[in-house]
Design an enzyme around this catalytic site. Structure first.
Site, PDB file in Angstrom:
ATOM      1  N   GLU A  68       0.853  -1.195   0.000  1.00 23.42           N
ATOM      2  CA  GLU A  68       0.000   0.000   0.000  1.00 23.42           C
ATOM      3  C   GLU A  68       0.891   1.248   0.000  1.00 23.42           C
ATOM      4  OE1 GLU A  68      -3.530   0.674   2.731  1.00 23.42           O
ATOM      5  OE2 GLU A  68      -2.231   2.316   3.388  1.00 23.42           O
ATOM      6  N   TYR A 106      -6.884   6.843  -0.600  1.00 18.55           N
ATOM      7  CA  TYR A 106      -7.770   7.936  -1.030  1.00 18.55           C
ATOM      8  C   TYR A 106      -7.974   8.834   0.177  1.00 18.55           C
ATOM      9  CZ  TYR A 106     -12.001   9.726  -3.449  1.00 18.55           C
ATOM     10  OH  TYR A 106     -12.941  10.483  -4.097  1.00 18.55           O
ATOM     11  N   LYS A 113     -21.032  -7.506   3.097  1.00 15.24           N
ATOM     12  CA  LYS A 113     -20.111  -6.923   2.104  1.00 15.24           C
ATOM     13  C   LYS A 113     -19.823  -7.966   1.021  1.00 15.24           C
ATOM     14  CE  LYS A 113     -17.365  -3.917   5.180  1.00 15.24           C
ATOM     15  NZ  LYS A 113     -16.050  -3.332   5.381  1.00 15.24           N
ATOM     16  N   GLN A 168      -7.305  -4.595   8.512  1.00 19.27           N
ATOM     17  CA  GLN A 168      -6.632  -3.558   9.286  1.00 19.27           C
ATOM     18  C   GLN A 168      -5.341  -4.166   9.857  1.00 19.27           C
ATOM     19  OE1 GLN A 168      -5.713  -0.669   9.970  1.00 19.27           O
ATOM     20  NE2 GLN A 168      -7.662   0.190  10.660  1.00 19.27           N
ATOM     21  N   GLN A 190       4.281   6.320  14.830  1.00 21.26           N
ATOM     22  CA  GLN A 190       3.356   5.342  14.265  1.00 21.26           C
ATOM     23  C   GLN A 190       2.559   4.640  15.362  1.00 21.26           C
ATOM     24  OE1 GLN A 190       6.486   3.306  11.939  1.00 21.26           O
ATOM     25  NE2 GLN A 190       4.761   2.492  10.805  1.00 21.26           N
TER      26      GLN A 190
HETATM   27  P1  FAD Z   1     -17.849  -0.080   7.098  1.00 24.41           P
HETATM   28  O1  FAD Z   1     -17.652  -1.410   6.453  1.00 24.41           O
HETATM   29  O2  FAD Z   1     -19.076   0.667   6.706  1.00 24.41           O
HETATM   30  O3  FAD Z   1     -17.834  -0.323   8.676  1.00 24.41           O
HETATM   31  C1  FAD Z   1     -17.655   0.721   9.629  1.00 24.41           C
HETATM   32  C2  FAD Z   1     -18.290   0.307  10.952  1.00 24.41           C
HETATM   33  O4  FAD Z   1     -19.714   0.394  10.828  1.00 24.41           O
HETATM   34  C3  FAD Z   1     -18.013  -1.143  11.379  1.00 24.41           C
HETATM   35  O5  FAD Z   1     -17.988  -1.215  12.775  1.00 24.41           O
HETATM   36  C4  FAD Z   1     -19.201  -1.899  10.852  1.00 24.41           C
HETATM   37  O6  FAD Z   1     -19.456  -3.108  11.551  1.00 24.41           O
HETATM   38  C5  FAD Z   1     -20.314  -0.867  11.092  1.00 24.41           C
HETATM   39  N1  FAD Z   1     -21.394  -1.060  10.120  1.00 24.41           N
HETATM   40  C6  FAD Z   1     -21.291  -0.971   8.776  1.00 24.41           C
HETATM   41  N2  FAD Z   1     -22.486  -1.211   8.208  1.00 24.41           N
HETATM   42  C7  FAD Z   1     -23.343  -1.461   9.221  1.00 24.41           C
HETATM   43  C8  FAD Z   1     -24.720  -1.784   9.280  1.00 24.41           C
HETATM   44  N3  FAD Z   1     -25.442  -1.894   8.152  1.00 24.41           N
HETATM   45  N4  FAD Z   1     -25.291  -1.996  10.494  1.00 24.41           N
HETATM   46  C9  FAD Z   1     -24.558  -1.879  11.626  1.00 24.41           C
HETATM   47  N5  FAD Z   1     -23.241  -1.555  11.643  1.00 24.41           N
HETATM   48  C10 FAD Z   1     -22.650  -1.347  10.455  1.00 24.41           C
HETATM   49  N6  FAD Z   1      -9.629   5.491   4.957  1.00 24.41           N
HETATM   50  C11 FAD Z   1      -9.461   6.507   4.057  1.00 24.41           C
HETATM   51  O7  FAD Z   1      -9.957   7.619   4.287  1.00 24.41           O
HETATM   52  N7  FAD Z   1      -8.744   6.321   2.898  1.00 24.41           N
HETATM   53  C12 FAD Z   1      -8.200   5.120   2.574  1.00 24.41           C
HETATM   54  O8  FAD Z   1      -7.572   4.992   1.527  1.00 24.41           O
HETATM   55  C13 FAD Z   1      -8.351   4.034   3.497  1.00 24.41           C
HETATM   56  N8  FAD Z   1      -7.826   2.801   3.238  1.00 24.41           N
HETATM   57  C14 FAD Z   1      -8.041   1.766   4.112  1.00 24.41           C
HETATM   58  C15 FAD Z   1      -7.524   0.486   3.802  1.00 24.41           C
HETATM   59  C16 FAD Z   1      -7.718  -0.583   4.671  1.00 24.41           C
HETATM   60  C17 FAD Z   1      -7.178  -1.945   4.306  1.00 24.41           C
HETATM   61  C18 FAD Z   1      -8.429  -0.394   5.891  1.00 24.41           C
HETATM   62  C19 FAD Z   1      -8.629  -1.533   6.847  1.00 24.41           C
HETATM   63  C20 FAD Z   1      -8.939   0.864   6.211  1.00 24.41           C
HETATM   64  C21 FAD Z   1      -8.765   1.951   5.328  1.00 24.41           C
HETATM   65  N9  FAD Z   1      -9.270   3.222   5.598  1.00 24.41           N
HETATM   66  C22 FAD Z   1      -9.096   4.257   4.702  1.00 24.41           C
HETATM   67  C23 FAD Z   1      -9.972   3.481   6.872  1.00 24.41           C
HETATM   68  C24 FAD Z   1     -11.501   3.286   6.748  1.00 24.41           C
HETATM   69  O9  FAD Z   1     -12.037   4.276   5.896  1.00 24.41           O
HETATM   70  C25 FAD Z   1     -12.088   3.393   8.165  1.00 24.41           C
HETATM   71  O10 FAD Z   1     -11.703   2.290   8.936  1.00 24.41           O
HETATM   72  C26 FAD Z   1     -13.582   3.633   8.248  1.00 24.41           C
HETATM   73  O11 FAD Z   1     -13.867   4.096   9.582  1.00 24.41           O
HETATM   74  C27 FAD Z   1     -14.459   2.416   7.998  1.00 24.41           C
HETATM   75  O12 FAD Z   1     -14.481   2.064   6.684  1.00 24.41           O
HETATM   76  P2  FAD Z   1     -15.158   0.665   6.234  1.00 24.41           P
HETATM   77  O13 FAD Z   1     -15.229   0.674   4.768  1.00 24.41           O
HETATM   78  O14 FAD Z   1     -14.522  -0.474   6.898  1.00 24.41           O
HETATM   79  O15 FAD Z   1     -16.640   0.888   6.871  1.00 24.41           O
END
Ligand code: FAD
Length: 301
Positions: A17, A49, A166, A177, A213
């Protein structure tokens, strides 16, 4: 090429990454990082992003395109949806298509820092964006997962339910993560399997090489710091080079254990530091070629 095909072809997928330079830095500052990382021949490189509206975002597509076009390495463009409307997402998807990107890491992104309600947004979680991409385009889709639970999560079972959804909405594979104790990852894989999740799950590993970090890790993602890791920090915190070497050695130990346990892949958070990736690769060269040989034998058989 869709990254899901890499998982079909290979037993083990190894990727990096990187993040685009800050908007006040020229884009060229990331070029030498990509040049160096490409020599290590990862299976793909992902590009992060920024928060919605950030100028850095249009650089994600540009950098992902460069990785493919100039270096012939598959790329994965991250995309967060929170705070964006359909028009903006459509524009980003069109830009990615035009730049010949085939794969997107579909994310919600972090909630607004002011704590304001997100229900007013058109996309409020990652399932919304995964479904939207699946229904409106032909990108391969990756999504994030959290071996220790997402920092907002009160119940890890809900996170697993969300993971299942998902997958149902079109995710090809997951990237985790970062974690510093592999046992969390193994427990998580067991739970995902029990839930019937079939998509490959790649382990996210970040070699921790400085104290800044560590603060970021604990405050932003809540990863547990194992006793063994804390001992390393305590011993070397005032010796920059020793801490860097110990951090790389710790990550290597994690990776070797993960490969030996048969995980489907490792995604290395390089922090745009090719030196770390190089050191990891030097020590894994034989291991990686051995897993790749095994994959070939398995596919011949
Ligand atoms: P989601 O999958 O929507 O989940 C977020 C939380 O909400 C979880 O606790 C989930 O269980 C809960 N949730 C989701 N849907 C529901 C539902 N329908 N009902 C109840 N609870 C729900 N951030 C950036 O800004 N830019 C990046 O490039 C970036 N890259 C990343 C790459 C990786 C590999 C990882 C692990 C994280 C990255 N992040 C990045 C951080 C990420 O945007 C955050 O962790 C964010 O808070 C959650 O994103 P998500 O897509 O996992 O959210």
């Amino acid at each position: 090429m869709k990254i899901r095909d890499l998982f079909n072809e290979k037993e083990f997928v190894y990727s990096f990454e990187i993040f685009p330079p800050r908007h006040d830095y020229p884009i060229e500052t990331v070029y030498s990082t990509i040049e160096e990382l490409s020599k290590l021949k990862p299976d793909y490189i992902s590009v992060t992003y920024g928060a919605a509206g950030s100028i850095a975002n249009n650089r994600t597509a540009e950098i992902a395109n460069l990785i493919k076009d100039k270096y012939g390495i598959e790329s994965l463009a991250h995309l967060t949806c929170i705070g964006s409307d359909k028009q903006k997402i459509d524009n980003v998807l069109a830009d990615l298509k035009e730049k010949k990107i085939d794969n997107i890491l579909a994310l919600r992104g972090d909630r607004p820092e002011d704590g304001s309600n997100i229900d007013r947004f058109e996309f409020i979680n990652s399932q919304d964006i995964i479904r939207y991409i699946k229904e409106n385009s032909d990108f391969g889709i990756a999504a994030a997962c959290y071996p220790e639970g997402h920092i907002e999560s009160r119940d890890k079972n809900v996170d697993i339910e969300v993971l299942k959804r998902k997958e149902e909405f079109g995710t090809d594979y997951f990237i985790s993560q970062l974690f510093l104790d592999n046992n969390y990852f193994y427990d998580f894989l067991d739970k995902a399997e029990q839930k019937g999740i079939k998509a490959p799950i790649q382990a996210g590993i970040m070699p921790v090489i400085n104290k800044r970090q560590i603060e970021k890790i604990t405050s932003l993602c809540g990863a547990t710091l194992p006793k063994k890791f804390i001992k390393i920090i305590d011993k070397y915190e005032h010796d920059k080079d020793a801490l860097r070497d110990a951090g790389i050695a710790y990550a290597l130990e994690q990776i070797v254990d993960l490969i030996s346990s048969g995980v489907r892949g490792v995604h290395l958070y390089t922090m745009n530091n090719p030196y770390i990736a190089k050191r990891i690769n030097e020590n894994m060269d034989c291991i990686l070629s051995s897993v790749r040989k095994e994959s070939k034998v398995a596919s011949l058989g």
